[in-house]
Structures are given as C-alpha cells and as structure tokens.
Design an enzyme around this catalytic site. Structure first.
Site, short mmCIF file in Angstrom:
data_model
loop_
_atom_site.label_atom_id
_atom_site.label_comp_id
_atom_site.label_asym_id
_atom_site.label_seq_id
_atom_site.Cartn_x
_atom_site.Cartn_y
_atom_site.Cartn_z
N GLU A 162 -57.48 -16.27 -0.43
CA GLU A 162 -56.82 -15.64 1.20
C GLU A 162 -56.18 -14.09 1.27
O GLU A 162 -55.38 -14.54 0.98
CB GLU A 162 -56.36 -17.11 2.00
CG GLU A 162 -56.13 -16.63 3.61
CD GLU A 162 -57.68 -16.17 3.67
OE1 GLU A 162 -58.68 -17.00 3.72
OE2 GLU A 162 -57.73 -15.01 4.05
N LYS A 221 -56.23 -12.23 -6.91
CA LYS A 221 -55.51 -12.77 -5.77
C LYS A 221 -53.78 -12.03 -6.62
O LYS A 221 -53.11 -11.64 -5.83
CB LYS A 221 -55.64 -14.23 -5.59
CG LYS A 221 -53.91 -14.82 -4.93
CD LYS A 221 -54.46 -13.75 -2.97
CE LYS A 221 -54.01 -14.31 -2.21
NZ LYS A 221 -53.61 -14.39 -1.45
N CYS A 277 -45.96 -14.02 -0.13
CA CYS A 277 -46.37 -14.28 -0.76
C CYS A 277 -45.66 -13.23 -2.12
O CYS A 277 -46.13 -13.87 -3.13
CB CYS A 277 -47.60 -13.60 -0.37
SG CYS A 277 -48.72 -15.08 -0.45
C1 UDX Z 1 -49.75 -10.11 1.91
C2 UDX Z 1 -51.36 -9.60 1.31
O1 UDX Z 1 -50.85 -8.19 2.48
C3 UDX Z 1 -51.83 -10.85 1.66
O2 UDX Z 1 -53.15 -10.18 1.38
C4 UDX Z 1 -52.09 -12.34 1.11
O3 UDX Z 1 -53.25 -12.86 1.40
C5 UDX Z 1 -50.10 -12.52 1.63
O4 UDX Z 1 -49.39 -11.58 1.35
P1 UDX Z 1 -48.25 -10.86 4.04
O5 UDX Z 1 -47.01 -11.14 3.52
O6 UDX Z 1 -48.58 -11.93 4.96
O7 UDX Z 1 -49.89 -10.41 3.37
O8 UDX Z 1 -47.98 -9.61 4.26
P2 UDX Z 1 -48.14 -8.03 4.51
O9 UDX Z 1 -48.27 -7.36 5.66
O10 UDX Z 1 -48.73 -7.47 3.07
O11 UDX Z 1 -46.12 -7.27 4.43
C6 UDX Z 1 -45.66 -8.52 3.49
C7 UDX Z 1 -43.88 -7.36 3.53
O12 UDX Z 1 -43.64 -5.70 3.55
C8 UDX Z 1 -43.50 -7.43 4.87
O13 UDX Z 1 -41.98 -7.95 5.11
C9 UDX Z 1 -43.13 -5.69 5.25
O14 UDX Z 1 -43.02 -5.66 6.29
C10 UDX Z 1 -43.51 -5.37 4.31
N1 UDX Z 1 -44.23 -4.13 4.35
C11 UDX Z 1 -45.44 -4.15 4.01
C12 UDX Z 1 -43.26 -2.83 4.20
O15 UDX Z 1 -41.90 -2.55 4.06
N2 UDX Z 1 -43.47 -2.15 3.62
C13 UDX Z 1 -45.52 -1.42 3.89
O16 UDX Z 1 -45.77 -0.22 3.67
C14 UDX Z 1 -46.02 -2.50 4.10
#
Ligand code: UDX
Ligand code: ADP
Length: 463
Positions: A162, A221, A277
């Site tokens: 996913e 993944k 993740c």
């Molecule tokens: C992530 C992956 O994006 C997704 O494809 C996978 O299935 C699960 O892990 P998620 O952890 O839900 O998703 O959120 P994501 O938007 O990736 O953000 C992860 C972390 O990175 C958050 O704490 C977010 O605030 C941070 N982040 C994200 C940043 O600090 N800067 C960015 O530019 C993007």
C-alpha cells in the site's frame, strides 16, 4: 477466477481505508474487515459516522456509502477467513523491541499468527495478499507456514503493498500513482495476480497496474519509503547549513525543485519526519542489508535515520538555548501532536521526542492538536519509558482550545502543519503570552514577518 468475497485481517490505518474504497468501487464484492480489537471494530460500526476510529478526510463518506451494503466490520476472524477467496493481511509490523534484531528488524509475530490462523481455518483454495509492509522474502515464510500446516488446500501468496499516505489516504486510494502486485511466475500465481488485477481494474486504469515477481514488489515498497525519507533528511541537512550561512531553505528547495530531474515534492524542511512507516522501513532495510553482510549499503541508509534524529534534537536544543538556556517551569505550548496534518495518527511523531527532551529540562508542556486526545499524548510519552507516568501527567496538559493553551506561555512550538494554525488571531495569542514571546515554527507554515510585526520573536527551520 472472479472474486466475490474479500476478507481483510487488520482494521487499522491501512486495512480500514483500503477496504472501504475497494467496497465502494466494487459493490458486487463483499468485503469484511476483521480485527481482534473489539473497541476498534465497534468504532468502525458506530452509527455515528463521526466516531469511526481513523480520521481521514473523505473517509466518513466512503464508509457511510458502503457499510452494511457490501462492507462489514467484525471480530469473527475465522468466519471471514473461511468465506473469503482473497485474504488481505493488514496487521501491524512494528520494529522489534526484543531479541535478535531488536530496534531494527520488523516484528513479524502478528503476520505469523495470521498465517497460522488462515492455515487452520481454510477449507478451500485461497489467495493471501500481503498488504502490510514486510521484509523482503516474508512471502516465503508465509507460504511455508500455509503449505506445511494447512489442510492440504492451495494458497497463492501475492504482495500488494500500500502506498497511501495518511491524511490523503482516500484520494491516494481513488487515484493511485500505481498499483503494484507481485506473484509467482507459475500459471496458478499468474491467475491469482489477474484475479487481483480485475478487482483494481474497477477504478484504476490498466497502465497504472504493475505486476512483478513477489520479491521485487516487497523490495519496491521499502525502496519507495527509503527514497522519500531520504529526500526529507537531505533537505533537513541543508536546513542546518542554511541557518549557518544565511541561505533560506525554502528558497533552496524551490530552486532545486524546479529541476525536473529532482522534482518539487517532498522537499519541505521540517522538525523531522514521523509516521509508522519511514523509520520502521529504513531500519528494516538496514537490518536486511546487514544480514547479507552489505555494511556499506546498511550504513548509507542508516544515515537517513541519524539525520532525522538529529533534526528533532536540534529543534528542542534550540528552544532551550533561545529561552536563555533554561526552560525549567516555563510553559511551552505545542501546536500539533500528530505526525502530519489531517490525521489523528501520532506514531513516531517528532512532537513526542521534542516534548520528551523538554520535559527532561523540567518544562511544562501545553498541547493543542485538533484531532489528538490527551490520553493519546500521555500514552505516547509513557511508551518511551523515560520517566514515571505520573511525572508526564503533571508536566503535560492538553487543551481543547488553542487560545487557552497559549495563555501565559513563554513560547509556542509548532510541530504539525495543520492549516488552522495559520488562521489564528495571533495578536490575541501574543497578548496572552509572557514576554518576550517566542514562536518556533517546525513546519515553516507561519508568516514570520507578520508575527515579528506583532512583537513575536520568530524562528523557522533553515533560515
Ligand atoms: C508514507 C509514504 O508517503 C506512503 O507512500 C507509504 O505508504 C507510507 O509512508 P505517511 O507516513 O502516511 O506515508 O506520510 P508522508 O506524507 O509520507 O509523511 C511522512 C512524514 O514526513 C510526516 O511526518 C511528514 O510531515 C514528513 N514530511 C513529508 C516532511 O517533513 N517534509 C516533506 O516534504 C514531506
Ligand atoms: P497499520 O497502520 O499497518 O494499518 P494499525 O496498528 O493501525 O497498523 O492496524 C493493525 C491492526 O491489526 C490493529 O487494529 C490490530 O489489532 C490488528 N491485528 C493485529 N494482529 C491481528 C490478528 N492476528 N488478527 C486480527 N487483527 C489483528
């Protein structure tokens, strides 16, 4: 083989939204989501749709449409396994907290329990789909358990990771960049792949459905998450250099993001990434690389985590230093506790670690998060086992209202990029705070010059 009954084991952040969207898009398929956690299932079944256990924009509507029609939530795991042709495994795979691989490897005990339960219950052939993120070659272990403990029925194991991100889960599920399905090259394996392709084809175009072997799918993944996290650690590393040199990390991110080879997404400097993740998957990747003796590969990826830990610690150290080297008995208001906006998930949120550091310095923390309960905040801190729960409870208070959280506060630390924080009456907040009033913007979302005009001392990341 036409799929008419699907079961999903695990009604969490992955299983719940994913199955809700499958049910919405495939009304002819009966989808049953099962979980051992009775409270969670009761919440999914709550008549008041606002009480479903996971907050995701748009999820309430999808659940309301399909629930009771062809989407069911139940604790009767065995019945659902018995009836289904396809069983998705969406249980949690946290980092191990004991034994070999402690702190690094993924804990597969919940996966193994599922495999054994499926083997015991299944009376006819089944397709078993790995949805949880798993170490490469987990499918082999699942297959071995199923083939050796089952009732002689045939199992096909597919990997269908996913890629949804929390906060945008419904949108990501409705319009995925790609659907990845890995399976065996045998005719039976290919048939199983095609059966699952047919399910997704109800709303995803064929050119976005990618089929591979199982190992490629599993490793893709982990690789996707490692690359995404690496981008954040890379820009965060530059943020520290920007602070020393007078460059502005937002400007740097914009300038490099316009290079089409680099791209503009995932370049927001922050207090550090969180979520269930990134850290888990990279630690898992590091562990796998080490287990093959690939120390350079392992060390390379481990730096992404080291940089992220540094960024969180740097943020809390800077608060202490800026507040005249002591935060003892000072009230510090946290705007946001979730690991990102638009979710109530707090797993690995930077806020937890920043709070932990500040409590070590005897600060008083006042938390306001639009979706996170005070019980969750304290449970997150207690889980770290840094100190007695009673000390966390006296040092950390949660508020239902952002303005109350700021009254008499010495500083505001913005940890989550919730949109509403930008809209607040910052003059009113300023007036209620101790002076000088500080704002530490861990997400670079506030208008720094406007806050300075009010009188705040404002610090963002990387400028
Ligand atoms: C992530 C992956 O994006 C997704 O494809 C996978 O299935 C699960 O892990 P998620 O952890 O839900 O998703 O959120 P994501 O938007 O990736 O953000 C992860 C972390 O990175 C958050 O704490 C977010 O605030 C941070 N982040 C994200 C940043 O600090 N800067 C960015 O530019 C993007
Ligand atoms: P994710 O983010 O991967 O979805 P969650 O922790 O939100 O992780 O959800 C995983 C769910 O799986 C939990 O609700 C947990 O109770 C459930 N679960 C774990 N093991 C089993 C099992 N053997 N049978 C049924 N449900 C399980």
């Amino acid at each position: 083989m036409k799929i008419t009954k699907i079961c999903c084991i695990g009604a969490g952040y992955v299983g719940g939204p994913t199955m809700a969207v499958i049910a919405q898009k495939c009304p002819e398929i009966q989808v049953t989501v099962v979980d051992l956690n009775e409270d969670r299932i009761a919440a999914w079944n709550d008549e008041n749709i606002d009480n479903i256990p996971i907050y995701e924009p748009g999820l309430d509507k999808v659940v309301a449409e399909a629930r009771g029609r062809n989407l069911f939530f139940s604790t009767d795991v065995e019945k659902a396994i018995d009836e289904a042709q396809v069983i998705f495994i969406s249980v949690n795979t946290p980092t191990k907290t004991y034994g070999k691989g402690k702190g690094m490897a993924a804990d597969l005990k919940y996966i193994e329990l599922c495999a054994r339960q499926i083997a015991r219950v299944a009376k006819d052939n089944k397709i078993v789909v790995e949805k949880s993120t798993l170490p490469v070659r987990t499918a082999e272990a699942i297959k071995s358990i199923l083939d050796n403990t089952g009732n002689g029925v045939q199992f096909q194991i597919l990997s269908n990771p996913e890629f949804l991100a929390e906060g945008t889960a419904v949108e990501d599920l409705l319009n995925p960049d790609r659907i990845l399905i890995g399976g065996d090259s045998t005719p039976e394996g290919q048939n199983a792949i095609q059966a699952l392709v047919a399910v997704y084809s109800n709303w995803v175009s064929a050119d976005r459905i990618l089929t591979t072997n199982v190992w490629s799918s599993e490793l893709s993944k982990l690789t996707a998450n490692a690359f995404l996290a690496q981008r954040i650690s890379s820009i965060n590393a530059m943020s520290e250099l920007c602070e020393k040199t007078g460059a502005d990390v937002n400007e740097v991110a914009k300038a490099i993001g316009m290079d089409s080879r680099i791209g503009s997404k995932f370049l927001k400097a922050s207090v550090g990434f969180g979520g269930s993740c990134f850290q888990k998957d990279i630690l898992n990747l590091v562990y796998i690389a080490k287990s093959y003796g690939l120390n350079e590969v392992a060390n390379y990826w481990e730096q992404v985590i080291i940089m992220n830990d540094h960024q969180k610690r740097r943020f809390s150290n800077n608060i202490v230093q800026t507040l005249y080297n002591t935060v003892a008995d000072k009230k510090i208001t946290f705007f946001g506790w979730a690991f990102k906006k638009d979710t109530n998930d707090t797993r690995e949120s930077a806020a937890i670690y920043v709070a932990d550091d500040l409590i070590n310095e005897n600060a008083k923390i006042a938390v306001y998060d639009p979706k996170v309960s005070k019980e969750k905040v304290l449970a997150d801190l207690d889980y770290l086992e840094t100190r007695a729960a009673s000390i966390n409870a006296t040092n950390v208070l949660s508020f239902d209202n952002p303005y109350d959280a700021c009254a008499n506060s010495h500083a505001i630390a913005l940890l989550t990029e919730w949109d509403e924080f930008v809209q607040y009456d910052w003059q009113k907040i300023y007036d209620s705070m101790q002076k000088p009033a500080f704002v530490f913007d861990g997400r670079n979302i506030l208008n720094g010059p406007a806050l300075e005009a009010i009188g705040f001392i404002y610090q963002g990341i990387g400028s």
